[in-house]
Scaffold this active site. Structure first.
Site, PDB file in Angstrom:
ATOM      1  N   CYS A  15     111.187  31.243  12.280  1.00 48.25           N
ATOM      2  CA  CYS A  15     110.577  30.106  12.980  1.00 48.25           C
ATOM      3  C   CYS A  15     109.072  30.032  12.776  1.00 48.25           C
ATOM      4  O   CYS A  15     108.451  29.009  13.077  1.00 48.25           O
ATOM      5  CB  CYS A  15     110.915  30.159  14.467  1.00 48.25           C
ATOM      6  SG  CYS A  15     112.690  30.067  14.808  1.00 48.25           S
TER       7      CYS A  15
ATOM      8  N   HIS B 204     105.738  26.572  18.388  1.00 41.04           N
ATOM      9  CA  HIS B 204     107.170  26.612  18.109  1.00 41.04           C
ATOM     10  C   HIS B 204     107.914  26.172  19.371  1.00 41.04           C
ATOM     11  O   HIS B 204     107.416  26.317  20.487  1.00 41.04           O
ATOM     12  CB  HIS B 204     107.574  28.027  17.689  1.00 41.04           C
ATOM     13  CG  HIS B 204     109.049  28.199  17.547  1.00 41.04           C
ATOM     14  ND1 HIS B 204     109.826  27.330  16.821  1.00 41.04           N
ATOM     15  CD2 HIS B 204     109.902  29.135  18.068  1.00 41.04           C
ATOM     16  CE1 HIS B 204     111.095  27.718  16.890  1.00 41.04           C
ATOM     17  NE2 HIS B 204     111.156  28.803  17.635  1.00 41.04           N
TER      18      HIS B 204
ATOM     19  N   ASN C 280     115.928  23.687  18.930  1.00 41.30           N
ATOM     20  CA  ASN C 280     115.133  24.622  18.140  1.00 41.30           C
ATOM     21  C   ASN C 280     115.469  24.414  16.668  1.00 41.30           C
ATOM     22  O   ASN C 280     116.563  24.778  16.218  1.00 41.30           O
ATOM     23  CB  ASN C 280     115.451  26.061  18.576  1.00 41.30           C
ATOM     24  CG  ASN C 280     114.631  27.102  17.824  1.00 41.30           C
ATOM     25  OD1 ASN C 280     114.064  26.827  16.778  1.00 41.30           O
ATOM     26  ND2 ASN C 280     114.588  28.313  18.351  1.00 41.30           N
TER      27      ASN C 280
END
Length: 352
Positions: free
Chosen positions: A116, A257, A287
């Protein structure tokens, strides 16, 4: 040599596959309720790629949109860096697939694997490459994930959160006082087993056994990851402000993030980040890994939350474990989704 020319963002593009998976759909497989998902995570929906779509397909849409926004031809892209943890194949690089799909024949293409955190790690590679090269003027940096291909629908720790999407930026020279500064990246491999896809690589090649034990699905220790985020996110924000000699009031936008909107908003409030300065998009897309931060940045640009000269604090964290931060003085770059028509870049004073 080009010396210390500032490098910033000239245009951004995003792409979400059209199929949407609702909380009601996800809840049935995960053994929870739609309300449980929204209350615990804040995620309301997520986009999923089609059966024949791979990471490079989504990324190609985003790169084309970013080039269109920046007002450059894809043939002018000299470097293409892809951040992803869900590549088309173990090899070649997904960046090479994207290069072919968009027609960026003159680009050096490579992947960066930092989960990520991948887009910011890739941006650092591109930033330093451009500053040190006379030959390459523009770089495309794209984050993309197709997590839906690697989810166990019955695993509520992962199925309710992860989704698919891509976001890209064209990096290039910008006027003095704009662009990226204060990159800081880190990793802690002792935590590498906290979230991973355990099979399919050289340690556990694909076999009947790995298929039977769900080895090709995402495995995540949700509690450990929650603790990691709760510790890491505040440290990233504080350290970046100290390095930049700034207070939170000097930052126009915090782009992080998007692991869990509920958690992100709670930590942001604890840090004293005004709600209107913390960009939260995970509620609408889930996500999307390496695409999360650039997607949030593009949304801030299209939503009039950023003006030329605004300072952006970028903070990312992901599997590995990895983390990073950077400061970005916004150039006024436009952002397009792949569905939007081409538009002349709105930024002023960008060096071509």
């Amino acid at each position: 040599m080009t010396g210390e020319r500032p490098i910033g963002i000239l245009g951004m593009g995003t792409h979400l596959p059209p199929t949407v998976r609702t909380n009601d759909e996800v809840a049935r497989g995960a053994g929870v309720t739609a309300e449980w998902i929204s209350e615990r995570t804040g995620v309301l929906k997520r986009h999923v790629a089609g059966p024949e779509e791979a990471a490079s397909d989504l990324a190609a849409h985003a790169v084309r949109a970013a080039a269109d926004a920046a007002g450059i031809d894809v043939a002018d892209i000299g470097l293409l860096v892809c951040g992803t943890s869900t590549p088309d194949e173990l090899g070649p690089s997904t960046a090479c697939r994207i290069q072919t799909a968009v027609g960026a024949a003159n680009a050096v293409a490579l992947d960066v694997a930092a989960a990520c955190s991948g887009w910011l790690f890739a941006a650092k590679v591109a930033h330093d490459w451009l500053r040190g090269s006379n030959e390459i003027r523009y770089a495309a940096v794209v984050g993309v994930e197709v997590y839906s291909k690697f989810l166990d629908p019955a695993d509520r720790a992962t199925a309710v959160l992860f989704a698919d999407g891509a976001a890209a930026a064209i990096l290039g020279p910008v006027p003095d006082g704009q662009g990226f500064t204060q990159f800081s990246l880190g990793s802690d491999g002792t935590l590498a087993d906290r979230v991973l896809i355990p099979a399919g690589g050289s340690r556990r090649p694909a076999s009947t056994a790995t298929l039977t034990d769900n080895g090709h699905r995402i495995h995540m220790d949700g509690r450990a990851i929650g603790r990691f985020i709760t510790d890491t996110f505040p440290r990233l924000i504080t350290d970046a402000l100290v390095r930049g000699g700034l207070g939170i009031e000097d930052v126009g936008c915090v782009v992080a993030h998007q692991p869990n909107p509920v958690l992100l908003r709670r930590i942001g409030a604890d840090l004293g980040i005004p709600a209107d300065r913390l960009v939260v998009v995970g509620d609408e897309v889930g996500n999307i890994g390496a695409a999360s931060a650039p997607y949030a940045l593009a949304r801030a640009a299209t939503g009039d939350r950023l003006r030329p000269g605004d300072r952006v604090l970028l903070a990312v964290f992901g599997a590995g474990m990895t983390w990073g931060s950077a400061l970005l003085t916004w150039s006024g770059a436009p952002a397009l989704t792949s569905a939007q028509p081409a538009a002349r870049p709105a930024s002023e004073g960008v060096l071509r």
